[in-house]
Write an enzyme that holds these catalytic residues in place. Structure first.
Site, short mmCIF file in Angstrom:
data_model
loop_
_atom_site.label_atom_id
_atom_site.label_comp_id
_atom_site.label_asym_id
_atom_site.label_seq_id
_atom_site.Cartn_x
_atom_site.Cartn_y
_atom_site.Cartn_z
N CYS A 5 0.76 -1.15 0.04
CA CYS A 5 0.06 0.08 -0.03
C CYS A 5 0.96 1.36 0.06
CB CYS A 5 -1.16 -0.11 1.12
SG CYS A 5 -2.35 1.01 0.93
N GLU B 70 -1.24 -8.91 4.37
CA GLU B 70 -1.47 -9.30 5.47
C GLU B 70 -2.59 -9.60 6.13
OE1 GLU B 70 -1.44 -4.95 6.14
OE2 GLU B 70 -0.60 -6.39 4.42
N HIS C 8 -3.39 -5.10 0.91
CA HIS C 8 -2.94 -5.70 2.06
C HIS C 8 -2.82 -7.32 2.28
CE1 HIS C 8 -2.15 -1.76 4.29
NE2 HIS C 8 -3.39 -1.46 3.31
#
Length: 233
Positions: A104, A210, A208
């Site tokens: 990002c 994660e 994202h």
């Protein structure tokens, strides 16, 4: 050996912070995450010598004067110390041919550090009809598609022509640096992923992964696996 991965941090009110999903993702796939302070100059060289890879995490906006523009009215809050620190990190990591994964904001600062630029606000500065890039859905939910460029690292990771990602941004990479190529775009043309042509693993992604790992997303897992593997070599 388990590689040491430097994890960039935000700075607010004299406190460093990192979403724990980032450090858990690194540890899950065999890396040792070390949260980095937003220092500069000599400290950067010492840090570079001790880490095997760099994870550039998400966060707030980036100072537009770093890529030759003045602030747009829709520019959000910036952290100058973080901007300068991360640019120095990226440039020296590239010089030493060490792996980088930018997520990002991390993708955007990677672009700027290597000579590219970005939109300060995609909705104000893009002439295209855009998707919702700041989704109103849980962070683990994949809300729009990314179309993958054939022959890229991302295409080898994904093994599909398109896949869904989550999305939490109003800024985005506009022109990628020399020596890089676009490896993924949204349906509206916004750059979602790019990677170096000259390094084994230097990749910026706008979403994202994660957070998508909360639902065991396979492509997200493979991105982190490939990143950690590159840091061992």
């Amino acid at each position: 050996m388990n590689p040491i991965i430097g994890v960039s941090s935000n700075l607010k009110d004299d406190a460093l912070s990192v979403p724990t999903a980032n450090v858990h993702a690194i540890a899950r796939f065999g890396g040792v995450p070390i949260v980095l302070p937003n220092l500069q100059d000599a400290a950067v060289d010492l840090i570079i010598d001790r880490i095997d890879g760099l994870l550039l995490t998400g966060g707030g906006d980036i100072d537009p004067t770093l890529f030759g523009e003045e602030p747009h009215p829709r520019l959000g809050s910036i952290v100058p110390e973080r901007d300068v620190f991360e640019i120095q990190l990226v440039q020296k990591m590239l010089e030493k041919n060490k792996p980088i994964l930018g997520i990002c904001r991390g993708a955007q600062i990677l672009s700027i550090a290597a000579g590219g630029d970005m939109y300060q606000d995609i909705y104000a500065q893009s002439t295209e009809q855009l998707l919702q890039h700041d989704q109103q859905a849980p962070n683990w939910y994949a809300s729009h598609f990314v179309h993958v460029t054939e022959g890229t690292i991302l295409s080898k990771v994904a093994q599909v022509e398109k896949f869904k990602v989550n999305s939490f941004h109003h800024q985005a990479v506009r022109n990628i640096p020399d020596g890089f190529l676009v490896s993924g775009i949204a349906s509206d043309g916004i750059i979602e992923a790019f990677e170096s042509k000259d390094h084994p693993f230097v990749m910026g992604i706008q979403w994202h992964p994660e957070s998508l790992l909360m639902k065991d997303d396979l492509i997200s897992a493979t991105i982190f696996e490939r990143f950690i593997e590159a840091c061992v070599k």
